[in-house]
Every structure is written in C-alpha cells, then in structure tokens.
Design an enzyme around this catalytic site. Sequence first.
Site, PDB file in Angstrom:
ATOM      1  CG  ASP A 175      -1.782  -1.306   1.210  1.00  0.00           C
ATOM      2  OD1 ASP A 175      -1.953  -1.716  -0.047  1.00  0.00           O
ATOM      3  OD2 ASP A 175      -2.417  -1.667   2.455  1.00  0.00           O
TER       4      ASP A 175
HETATM    5  N1  URA Z   1      -1.022  -5.879   3.834  1.00  0.00           N
HETATM    6  C1  URA Z   1      -1.749  -4.751   3.790  1.00  0.00           C
HETATM    7  O1  URA Z   1      -2.733  -4.409   4.430  1.00  0.00           O
HETATM    8  N2  URA Z   1      -1.138  -3.632   3.328  1.00  0.00           N
HETATM    9  C2  URA Z   1       0.021  -3.806   2.830  1.00  0.00           C
HETATM   10  O2  URA Z   1       0.829  -2.948   2.044  1.00  0.00           O
HETATM   11  C3  URA Z   1       0.725  -5.341   2.662  1.00  0.00           C
HETATM   12  C4  URA Z   1      -0.017  -6.283   3.317  1.00  0.00           C
END
Ligand code: URA
Length: 249
Positions: A106
């Site tokens: 993310d």
């Molecule tokens: N899980 C999440 O919630 N975000 C990420 O970036 C990776 C795994």
Amino acid sequence: MSEMIRLDKFLADMSAGTRSQAKELISKGKVRLNGNIVKDASVKLNKNTDIVEIEGVKTKYCEYEYYMLNKPAGVVSATEDKNDRTVLDLLTTKARKDLFPVGRLDKDTEGLLIITNDGELSHMLLSPKKHVNKTYYVETDIYIDESMSRLLENGVDIGDAKPTMRAGVKVINQKNNDKAFYDSEKNVSLITLTEGRFHQVKRMYQAVGAKVIYLKRISMGGLKLDERLKSGEYRPLTDEEIQLLKKIR
Ligand code: URA
C-alpha cells in the site's frame, strides 16, 4: 535463449530511449559496434560478447535485473502513475526500463519490495499456489493479546469468500523486547502470511479489533530486508539472494 539481438533493440533495452530514438542515435553515427560506427539499426550482434558503445560509453547488455527496495511511505507500487511518485522513480541507476515491482505494498506501507524484469520469478513469488511467506512488522493502536494472536493465526473472516489461511504471529511485548529495533513504547507484532490479499494485514487486524498504525514488510520468500537500507534506498540482490528466491520455482 538466443545470444543474438538487433542493435536498435539492444539500445532500447538498455534504456537508450525508445526503439525509434535508438534508431536515430544509430543513424547519427553515435553508436559503435566493436569499435566501428554502425548506421544500420537492424544489424545483429551477440549481446554477450560484442562491444557496444553509445555516445562513447561502453554498454554491457543486461538481461535481468533484481533489486530490493526499502519502500518509503508515500510512493505507489506501480510502474507509472498520474498523481504519485512510483517505486520505479526511486531507482535512479537501473539499466533496464522494463522493471516492475513484484506485487504491491500500500502507499503508506514501507519495507521490502523486490523489483525486477524477471516475469517468471515474479509469477512464482506471487502465485497463490506457492504460499510464499511474507513477514510484516506491525504497529497497532492496542496491544495484541493472546486471544487476538490465536484468532489471527487460525484465520479470520475479512469479508472475502474464505477466511484467511493460517498465519504466524509473534507479539513483541515489553518484557522480551531485547532488540533495539523494537520500540517498547509501541504495540508491536510480527505476522507471517502465505497469501497476499488486498490490504490483508490491515483487514486481519481490523477483524480482531485492532487498527494498524504502521506497517512494514521485512521479508519475502526467505529474502530479508537489508537493515542497512534506509527508507527509499535500494540495492541489487546478490547472486545468493537471487538463487534463494529461484528455489521457489
Ligand atoms: N497488507 C496490507 O494491509 N497492506 C500492505 O501493503 C501489505 C499487506
């Protein structure tokens, strides 16, 4: 794989512009092959043994590149984006222009991101059938107690068709916090997943009543994030690291 390649493709692969820009460089006499100026873009050469100079700079052909990036928050895991800086913008010394991130973190997630142009390896690392381990360092708004840990480990309903698969959870509590890496004032846990669903870590913690306030991936497929890399820094993978990942095949 053939050793032979057209001169304009060699240039384009090695980031000397598009194929037509490469052709222009060649027709302007700016490219030498084994010491001689060549103006025919269609000339074939051996990419491993012939010597190419682009505007006086000897350029080695590189088939595949593999990097580990310590992704900072605020950049997106994409090859291009209209609004945001991408993880590829951080790689200033790459040879190839067909690189891409292996999966996504993310925008606000930090940590280990593998960047390569090896599609086969990427496919293996991301294949749901391979169950590649990914470990995340997680800071939450509340302490993750024993019962929450068990729920996370056994699988939780995050609104998908199936609950999450078994996970490994290690709560770093204040008493056994002997590593400087972990700040004892914070609620820290490590979670190891074998799948990669959208926002999976955040949704799993939410399902047990906690909010993730900081998330960082620290390993993937046995490859550990090099702690010497500051946020936003990257380095090529070593041959051993590449072999480690290729074992997953
Ligand atoms: N899980 C999440 O919630 N975000 C990420 O970036 C990776 C795994």
